[in-house]
Design a protein around this motif. Structure first.
Motif, short mmCIF file in Angstrom:
data_model
loop_
_atom_site.label_atom_id
_atom_site.label_comp_id
_atom_site.label_asym_id
_atom_site.label_seq_id
_atom_site.Cartn_x
_atom_site.Cartn_y
_atom_site.Cartn_z
N ARG A 51 1.14 -1.47 -0.36
CA ARG A 51 0.45 -0.45 -0.16
C ARG A 51 0.70 1.43 -0.22
NH1 ARG A 51 -1.92 3.85 -0.31
NH2 ARG A 51 -3.45 5.21 -0.36
N LEU A 52 1.44 1.72 0.60
CA LEU A 52 2.61 2.90 1.01
C LEU A 52 3.89 2.60 -0.14
CD1 LEU A 52 2.25 3.30 4.82
CD2 LEU A 52 1.06 4.24 2.99
N SER A 53 4.32 3.53 -0.80
CA SER A 53 6.27 3.66 -1.36
C SER A 53 6.85 3.34 -0.09
CB SER A 53 6.68 4.64 -2.07
OG SER A 53 5.68 6.01 -1.68
N GLN A 54 8.01 3.41 -0.63
CA GLN A 54 9.14 3.18 -0.32
C GLN A 54 10.18 4.37 -0.55
OE1 GLN A 54 10.09 -0.90 1.74
NE2 GLN A 54 8.98 -1.63 0.97
N VAL A 55 10.65 4.85 -0.10
CA VAL A 55 11.58 5.65 -0.30
C VAL A 55 12.80 5.64 0.97
CG1 VAL A 55 12.67 8.59 0.05
CG2 VAL A 55 9.89 8.30 -0.43
N ALA A 56 13.97 5.18 -0.78
CA ALA A 56 15.28 4.68 0.29
C ALA A 56 16.48 5.95 -0.05
CB ALA A 56 16.74 4.29 -1.39
N SER A 57 15.90 7.63 -0.60
CA SER A 57 17.03 8.20 -0.09
C SER A 57 15.88 9.47 -0.85
CB SER A 57 18.18 9.16 -0.29
OG SER A 57 18.23 8.36 -2.01
N TYR A 58 16.46 10.65 0.31
CA TYR A 58 15.91 11.51 -0.90
C TYR A 58 16.87 13.13 -1.05
CZ TYR A 58 13.36 14.00 2.45
OH TYR A 58 13.45 14.70 3.92
N ASN A 59 17.21 14.01 -2.11
CA ASN A 59 18.55 14.95 -1.75
C ASN A 59 18.03 15.06 -3.12
OD1 ASN A 59 19.50 12.58 -3.94
ND2 ASN A 59 20.57 11.84 -2.55
N LEU A 60 19.09 16.65 -2.57
CA LEU A 60 19.59 17.48 -3.98
C LEU A 60 20.57 16.90 -4.41
CD1 LEU A 60 19.10 21.68 -2.42
CD2 LEU A 60 17.27 20.54 -3.46
N THR A 105 4.10 7.60 4.62
CA THR A 105 2.28 7.65 4.48
C THR A 105 1.98 8.81 3.09
OG1 THR A 105 2.06 9.62 5.45
CG2 THR A 105 2.15 7.58 6.47
N PRO A 106 1.04 9.17 2.48
CA PRO A 106 0.87 9.94 1.59
C PRO A 106 1.37 11.37 1.52
CG PRO A 106 -0.68 8.24 1.66
CD PRO A 106 0.19 8.21 2.93
N GLU A 107 1.16 12.01 3.17
CA GLU A 107 1.51 12.61 3.76
C GLU A 107 2.86 13.10 4.22
OE1 GLU A 107 -1.12 10.74 5.45
OE2 GLU A 107 -2.56 12.04 4.29
N GLN A 108 3.70 12.06 4.22
CA GLN A 108 5.00 12.11 4.59
C GLN A 108 5.36 11.61 2.84
OE1 GLN A 108 5.15 9.01 6.19
NE2 GLN A 108 6.23 9.13 8.06
N LEU A 109 4.79 11.40 2.08
CA LEU A 109 5.52 11.42 0.65
C LEU A 109 5.68 12.67 0.04
CD1 LEU A 109 6.88 10.51 -2.13
CD2 LEU A 109 5.27 9.71 -2.62
N ALA A 110 4.14 13.83 0.37
CA ALA A 110 3.91 15.03 0.09
C ALA A 110 4.90 15.73 0.83
CB ALA A 110 2.51 15.11 0.35
N GLY A 111 5.41 15.78 1.44
CA GLY A 111 6.23 16.28 2.58
C GLY A 111 7.91 16.25 2.57
N ILE A 112 7.48 15.77 1.57
CA ILE A 112 9.27 15.37 1.55
C ILE A 112 9.36 16.43 -0.52
CG2 ILE A 112 10.67 13.33 0.11
CD1 ILE A 112 9.88 11.60 1.96
N PHE A 113 8.41 16.15 -0.94
CA PHE A 113 7.74 17.16 -2.56
C PHE A 113 8.25 18.38 -1.86
CE2 PHE A 113 4.76 14.20 -4.69
CZ PHE A 113 6.29 12.80 -5.22
N LEU A 114 7.62 18.69 -0.78
CA LEU A 114 7.43 20.10 -0.57
C LEU A 114 8.88 20.50 0.76
CD1 LEU A 114 4.03 20.42 0.89
CD2 LEU A 114 4.79 21.74 -0.78
N VAL A 132 4.54 2.83 -7.88
CA VAL A 132 4.27 3.90 -7.51
C VAL A 132 3.42 4.61 -7.61
CG1 VAL A 132 5.63 2.36 -5.12
CG2 VAL A 132 6.53 4.95 -7.28
N VAL A 133 3.32 4.62 -8.81
CA VAL A 133 2.43 5.42 -9.50
C VAL A 133 0.58 6.29 -8.43
CG1 VAL A 133 0.14 5.70 -10.83
CG2 VAL A 133 2.50 4.98 -11.62
N PHE A 134 0.29 5.38 -7.87
CA PHE A 134 -1.21 5.64 -6.81
C PHE A 134 -0.12 6.80 -6.35
CE2 PHE A 134 -1.37 1.35 -4.93
CZ PHE A 134 -1.18 1.89 -4.30
N GLN A 135 0.49 5.60 -5.49
CA GLN A 135 1.26 6.82 -4.34
C GLN A 135 1.20 8.12 -4.45
OE1 GLN A 135 2.02 3.54 -5.01
NE2 GLN A 135 1.99 2.03 -4.10
N PHE A 136 2.24 7.88 -5.18
CA PHE A 136 2.68 9.41 -5.45
C PHE A 136 1.52 10.56 -6.15
CE2 PHE A 136 4.50 8.36 -9.86
CZ PHE A 136 3.98 9.15 -10.44
N LEU A 137 1.18 9.87 -7.07
CA LEU A 137 -0.44 11.40 -7.32
C LEU A 137 -1.36 11.08 -6.42
CD1 LEU A 137 -1.84 9.03 -10.27
CD2 LEU A 137 -0.84 10.88 -10.42
#
Ligand code: SF4
Length: 311
Positions: A51-60, A105-114, A132-137
């Motif tokens: 159900r949830l996506s997994q994020v290994a890392s995020y960065n510039l 969670t969807p909210e956490q992933l949105a927070g990463i984008f922001l 993970v198309v439905f998760q990122f949408l």
């Protein structure tokens, strides 16, 4: 030029697309594997993502193509796991479908984008997003409502289901598409995906229909369009000339193409003698010459040896 997803969000269509993707995930056919599992109930198929996506890392990230990097860097989100099974993957520790990574969670992933936007990212670069198309949408809908307003990059291995790509029309601003194997035999042997060539070719044409050739702003930053990557493999296992002929015959001459020379044996490549060779620079130079002879005018011209996956 505003990101496409803003108007789609304001019209309510993004919410509708999210629900459509969610429905597909309930008997998962988001990608060509069509596992049929109920992702909404946390069942898992080939990509081992429920159900949830997994994020290994995020960065510039400053190692992507120059139009994506700009001055602030590309806001990369590395999703764990993959719907392909490339044995030579340079990010094997992330893509292998066994290792667990941080679920968001969807909210956490949105927070990463922001967060990435607030840090100066030029774009949100979704790395390996096909599973993970439905998760990122759903996260995009949340983030856009909270002020996200930089381009969205779909950075794909190109093993995408055409119906899923249709859902992304009006959502994705920039497609960054791999072109891995031209022939089914190699796609099956090295990625467990014999239908990869037909899906990738159809998908790349569809991406171009949606967003056209790459458009940059007055500072050279990508704002919309298709960018293609082609990693040259030892012994021409990727079918490089065939890909170039395909691009030249099916896409406009100004299609952005990055012919990449950074193949290195990684992951499980050491179990395959033919994957342990390096690709001579002269082979890549010849392919670039061939691309120009075919009429392709917009090749990425960075210095050889640049290693894009370093982060
Ligand atoms: S996204 Fe994952 S579960 Fe769904 S069809 Fe593809 S590999 Fe299977």
């Amino acid at each position: 030029m505003k990101p496409l997803y803003l108007e789609t969000m304001h019209s309510g269509l993004l919410e509708k697309k999210t629900r459509q993707a969610e429905n597909i995930a309930g008997k998962c056919a988001l990608c060509p594997r069509k596992c049929g599992v109920n992702r909404l109930e946390d069942e898992t198929g080939f990509c081992n993502t429920g159900r949830l996506s997994q994020v290994a890392s995020y960065n510039l990230h400053f190692g992507e193509e120059a139009p994506l990097v700009g001055s602030g860097g590309s806001g990369t989100v590395f999703f764990a796991h993959c719907n392909l099974g490339c044995v030579f993957c340079q990010n094997y520790d992330i893509s292998d479908n066994q290792t667990r990574h941080q679920q968001v969670t969807p909210e956490q992933l949105a927070g990463i984008f922001l967060d990435l936007q607030a840090s100066g990212a030029e774009n949100i670069n979704l790395v390996t997003p096909s599973h993970v198309v439905f998760q990122f949408l759903e996260s995009l809908d949340i983030a856009a409502g909270k002020g996200l307003n930089i381009p969205l990059v779909y950075n794909t291995g190109s093993y995408d289901e055409p119906d899923t790509l249709d859902l992304l029309e009006g959502v994705v601003d920039i497609y960054l598409a791999d072109s891995k194997f031209f022939n089914s035999k190699e796609a099956e042997k090295y990625a467990q995906a014999p239908d990869y060539p037909e899906k990738a070719r159809e998908g790349i044409l569809k991406m171009h229909q949606q967003v056209g050739s790459l458009v940059v702003d007055d500072q050279g930053r990508a704002v919309r369009g298709l960018m293609i990557r082609h990693l040259v493999m030892p012994s021409d296992l990727a079918g490089s000339e065939k890909w170039l002929e395909f691009f030249a015959s099916q896409l406009p001459a100004d299609t952005y193409i990055n012919i990449m020379d950074q193949y290195r044996p990684a992951g499980k490549a050491f179990s395959y003698p033919e994957l342990q060779a390096h690709v001579p620079g002269s082979v890549v130079a010849e392919l670039k010459k061939k691309a120009r002879e075919l009429g392709l005018t917009r090749l990425d011209e960075r210095a050889s040896g640049f290693f894009r996956l370093m982060f």
